[in-house]
Each structure stands twice: as C-alpha cells, then as structure tokens.
Design a protein around this motif. Structure first.
Motif, PDB file in Angstrom:
ATOM      1  N   ALA A  60       0.834  -1.213   0.000  1.00 10.86           N
ATOM      2  CA  ALA A  60       0.000   0.000   0.000  1.00 10.86           C
ATOM      3  C   ALA A  60       0.865   1.258   0.000  1.00 10.86           C
ATOM      4  CB  ALA A  60      -0.939  -0.008   1.206  1.00 10.86           C
ATOM      5  N   LEU A  61       1.934   1.259   0.790  1.00  6.44           N
ATOM      6  CA  LEU A  61       2.818   2.431   0.832  1.00  6.44           C
ATOM      7  C   LEU A  61       3.544   2.622  -0.499  1.00  6.44           C
ATOM      8  CD1 LEU A  61       4.282   1.994   4.417  1.00  6.44           C
ATOM      9  CD2 LEU A  61       2.689   3.778   3.658  1.00  6.44           C
ATOM     10  N   ALA A  62       4.012   1.530  -1.072  1.00  4.76           N
ATOM     11  CA  ALA A  62       4.700   1.620  -2.358  1.00  4.76           C
ATOM     12  C   ALA A  62       3.750   2.140  -3.439  1.00  4.76           C
ATOM     13  CB  ALA A  62       5.267   0.256  -2.747  1.00  4.76           C
ATOM     14  N   ALA A  63       2.520   1.641  -3.443  1.00  5.24           N
ATOM     15  CA  ALA A  63       1.533   2.087  -4.439  1.00  5.24           C
ATOM     16  C   ALA A  63       1.148   3.546  -4.226  1.00  5.24           C
ATOM     17  CB  ALA A  63       0.299   1.194  -4.373  1.00  5.24           C
ATOM     18  N   LEU A  64       1.053   3.966  -2.980  1.00  3.75           N
ATOM     19  CA  LEU A  64       0.686   5.353  -2.677  1.00  3.75           C
ATOM     20  C   LEU A  64       1.763   6.331  -3.149  1.00  3.75           C
ATOM     21  CD1 LEU A  64      -1.191   7.398  -1.142  1.00  3.75           C
ATOM     22  CD2 LEU A  64       0.309   7.003   0.826  1.00  3.75           C
ATOM     23  N   LEU A  65       3.010   6.036  -2.826  1.00  2.08           N
ATOM     24  CA  LEU A  65       4.092   6.986  -3.090  1.00  2.08           C
ATOM     25  C   LEU A  65       4.737   6.840  -4.463  1.00  2.08           C
ATOM     26  CD1 LEU A  65       5.674   6.888   0.461  1.00  2.08           C
ATOM     27  CD2 LEU A  65       4.418   8.787  -0.560  1.00  2.08           C
ATOM     28  N   TRP A  66       4.646   5.667  -5.064  1.00  4.05           N
ATOM     29  CA  TRP A  66       5.271   5.424  -6.366  1.00  4.05           C
ATOM     30  C   TRP A  66       4.262   4.774  -7.308  1.00  4.05           C
ATOM     31  CZ3 TRP A  66       7.749   4.674  -1.705  1.00  4.05           C
ATOM     32  CH2 TRP A  66       8.824   5.543  -1.464  1.00  4.05           C
ATOM     33  N   SER A  67       3.106   5.373  -7.426  1.00  3.99           N
ATOM     34  CA  SER A  67       2.004   4.794  -8.199  1.00  3.99           C
ATOM     35  C   SER A  67       2.318   4.647  -9.687  1.00  3.99           C
ATOM     36  CB  SER A  67       0.737   5.626  -8.014  1.00  3.99           C
ATOM     37  OG  SER A  67       0.956   6.947  -8.475  1.00  3.99           O
ATOM     38  N   PRO A  70       6.633   0.566 -11.785  1.00  2.00           N
ATOM     39  CA  PRO A  70       6.319  -0.860 -11.684  1.00  2.00           C
ATOM     40  C   PRO A  70       6.459  -1.306 -10.218  1.00  2.00           C
ATOM     41  CG  PRO A  70       7.890  -0.453 -13.455  1.00  2.00           C
ATOM     42  CD  PRO A  70       7.731   0.830 -12.711  1.00  2.00           C
ATOM     43  N   GLU A  71       5.739  -2.360  -9.850  1.00  2.00           N
ATOM     44  CA  GLU A  71       5.679  -2.793  -8.451  1.00  2.00           C
ATOM     45  C   GLU A  71       7.060  -3.057  -7.855  1.00  2.00           C
ATOM     46  OE1 GLU A  71       3.706  -6.193  -5.568  1.00  2.00           O
ATOM     47  OE2 GLU A  71       3.176  -6.175  -7.693  1.00  2.00           O
ATOM     48  N   GLU A  72       7.920  -3.755  -8.568  1.00  2.00           N
ATOM     49  CA  GLU A  72       9.248  -4.072  -8.025  1.00  2.00           C
ATOM     50  C   GLU A  72      10.069  -2.802  -7.785  1.00  2.00           C
ATOM     51  OE1 GLU A  72      13.237  -6.627  -9.160  1.00  2.00           O
ATOM     52  OE2 GLU A  72      11.334  -7.152 -10.119  1.00  2.00           O
ATOM     53  N   GLN A  73      10.002  -1.884  -8.712  1.00  2.00           N
ATOM     54  CA  GLN A  73      10.726  -0.619  -8.561  1.00  2.00           C
ATOM     55  C   GLN A  73      10.141   0.192  -7.400  1.00  2.00           C
ATOM     56  OE1 GLN A  73      10.841   1.766 -12.100  1.00  2.00           O
ATOM     57  NE2 GLN A  73      11.940   3.433 -11.096  1.00  2.00           N
ATOM     58  N   ALA A  74       8.816   0.179  -7.266  1.00  2.00           N
ATOM     59  CA  ALA A  74       8.162   0.900  -6.169  1.00  2.00           C
ATOM     60  C   ALA A  74       8.590   0.332  -4.817  1.00  2.00           C
ATOM     61  CB  ALA A  74       6.648   0.840  -6.330  1.00  2.00           C
ATOM     62  N   ARG A  75       8.665  -0.980  -4.723  1.00  2.00           N
ATOM     63  CA  ARG A  75       9.094  -1.608  -3.458  1.00  2.00           C
ATOM     64  C   ARG A  75      10.560  -1.296  -3.145  1.00  2.00           C
ATOM     65  NH1 ARG A  75       6.008  -5.509  -0.878  1.00  2.00           N
ATOM     66  NH2 ARG A  75       3.982  -5.838  -1.826  1.00  2.00           N
ATOM     67  N   ASN A  76      11.403  -1.253  -4.175  1.00  2.00           N
ATOM     68  CA  ASN A  76      12.803  -0.864  -3.967  1.00  2.00           C
ATOM     69  C   ASN A  76      12.891   0.590  -3.507  1.00  2.00           C
ATOM     70  OD1 ASN A  76      13.976  -3.330  -4.606  1.00  2.00           O
ATOM     71  ND2 ASN A  76      14.162  -2.829  -6.779  1.00  2.00           N
ATOM     72  N   SER A  77      12.080   1.441  -4.091  1.00  2.00           N
ATOM     73  CA  SER A  77      12.056   2.851  -3.683  1.00  2.00           C
ATOM     74  C   SER A  77      11.578   2.992  -2.241  1.00  2.00           C
ATOM     75  CB  SER A  77      11.155   3.659  -4.618  1.00  2.00           C
ATOM     76  OG  SER A  77      11.672   3.663  -5.930  1.00  2.00           O
ATOM     77  N   LEU A  78      10.603   2.175  -1.849  1.00  2.00           N
ATOM     78  CA  LEU A  78      10.123   2.195  -0.460  1.00  2.00           C
ATOM     79  C   LEU A  78      11.251   1.778   0.484  1.00  2.00           C
ATOM     80  CD1 LEU A  78       7.899   2.493   1.659  1.00  2.00           C
ATOM     81  CD2 LEU A  78       7.246   0.121   1.168  1.00  2.00           C
ATOM     82  N   ARG A  79      11.985   0.735   0.145  1.00  2.00           N
ATOM     83  CA  ARG A  79      13.122   0.308   0.981  1.00  2.00           C
ATOM     84  C   ARG A  79      14.133   1.441   1.139  1.00  2.00           C
ATOM     85  NH1 ARG A  79      12.261  -4.697  -1.198  1.00  2.00           N
ATOM     86  NH2 ARG A  79      13.559  -4.343  -3.021  1.00  2.00           N
ATOM     87  N   ASN A  80      14.419   2.138   0.038  1.00  2.00           N
ATOM     88  CA  ASN A  80      15.359   3.262   0.094  1.00  2.00           C
ATOM     89  C   ASN A  80      14.823   4.394   0.970  1.00  2.00           C
ATOM     90  OD1 ASN A  80      17.261   2.032  -1.546  1.00  2.00           O
ATOM     91  ND2 ASN A  80      16.388   2.888  -3.421  1.00  2.00           N
ATOM     92  N   ALA A  81      13.526   4.662   0.880  1.00  2.00           N
ATOM     93  CA  ALA A  81      12.926   5.710   1.690  1.00  2.00           C
ATOM     94  C   ALA A  81      12.982   5.355   3.172  1.00  2.00           C
ATOM     95  CB  ALA A  81      11.484   5.968   1.252  1.00  2.00           C
ATOM     96  N   ILE A  82      12.712   4.102   3.493  1.00  2.00           N
ATOM     97  CA  ILE A  82      12.791   3.653   4.891  1.00  2.00           C
ATOM     98  C   ILE A  82      14.212   3.812   5.404  1.00  2.00           C
ATOM     99  CG2 ILE A  82      12.651   1.631   6.402  1.00  2.00           C
ATOM    100  CD1 ILE A  82      10.282   0.698   4.583  1.00  2.00           C
TER     101      ILE A  82
END
Length: 127
Positions: A60-67, A70-82
């Motif tokens: 949900a956070l990955a989709a919200l911030l990196w809509s 692509p899902e894999e890139q969004a999840r990687n971006s979320l990891r970097n943000a954390i």
C-alpha cells in the motif's frame, strides 16, 4: 574523552522525542536538532505514517508513493525511503517494521496536528 561525549550524545538522541510540525512549513526535530531528509518521498513517507498513526502494508505504501512505477521498482524505492528515514531520524527505531506492515513508534513522536486536534476536542464544548 571525545569518545565518551560522542557516546553520550548518541544515547541522548536515542531517548529523544521526535517533534513533527505539520501545521505550517513541515519540520522534524530530534531533541534540539532540526532534521531535513535529503529526499522528498522519504519525508512524505514519514509524514504519512505520523498522521495516520497506524500500520500500513509495504504494498500500500509503495503504491501510494510510487504509483507510476512498476511494483518491483516501487518496493525498492520504499526500501530506500525507509533507509533514508532511519538514517536521518534517530533513534533508528522510530520506524517499526513487522513482517507485513510498517508503522511509526508513536511513543517517540509528538505531532502538532494531534496536539491541536486534542485541544480543539477538549475545548470544543466551550463555544
């Protein structure tokens, strides 16, 4: 002696409360230190978790911030943000990561919007 002072500063920051001001220009303070995260999405993640005050799934956070990613890139971006939030805002346990969710350690966060809401609710009957 220098090592002791550095250790004391680190220990005091671990116990410091995080003051988050969102009514007006956003500001993050840890103890006496004003913090500016180097990446806006990391700030957005921190603000969102603070305002909602509840756990959110990684998806949900990955989709919200990196809509638009692509899902894999969004999840990687979320990891970097954390990582950016944990590195920039001490104590490192301000973000609690569980198997399926991410949330803030509310015991460490003082949010001006929450204080304002509580004051309004407390004095709302006075008018």
């Amino acid at each position: 002696m220098i090592k002791e002072a550095s250790k004391e500063r680190q220990n005091s920051e671990k116990l410091s409360q995080i003051i988050l001001a969102l009514l007006g220009p956003p500001q993050i303070k840890v103890g006496d230190r004003l913090v500016r995260l180097p990446y806006l999405k990391a700030e957005a993640l921190f603000y969102f978790l603070a305002v909602t005050a509840r756990p959110h799934s990684r998806g949900a956070l990955a989709a919200l911030l990196w809509s638009r990613s692509p899902e894999e890139q969004a999840r990687n971006s979320l990891r970097n943000a954390i990582y950016t939030v944990r590195k920039g805002i001490r104590p490192a346990d301000s973000i609690i990561i569980e198997r399926d969710s991410i949330r803030l350690n509310e015991e460490l966060i003082q949010l001006d919007a929450t204080c304002f809401r509580a004051t309004v609710e407390q004095h709302g009957d006075d008018t």
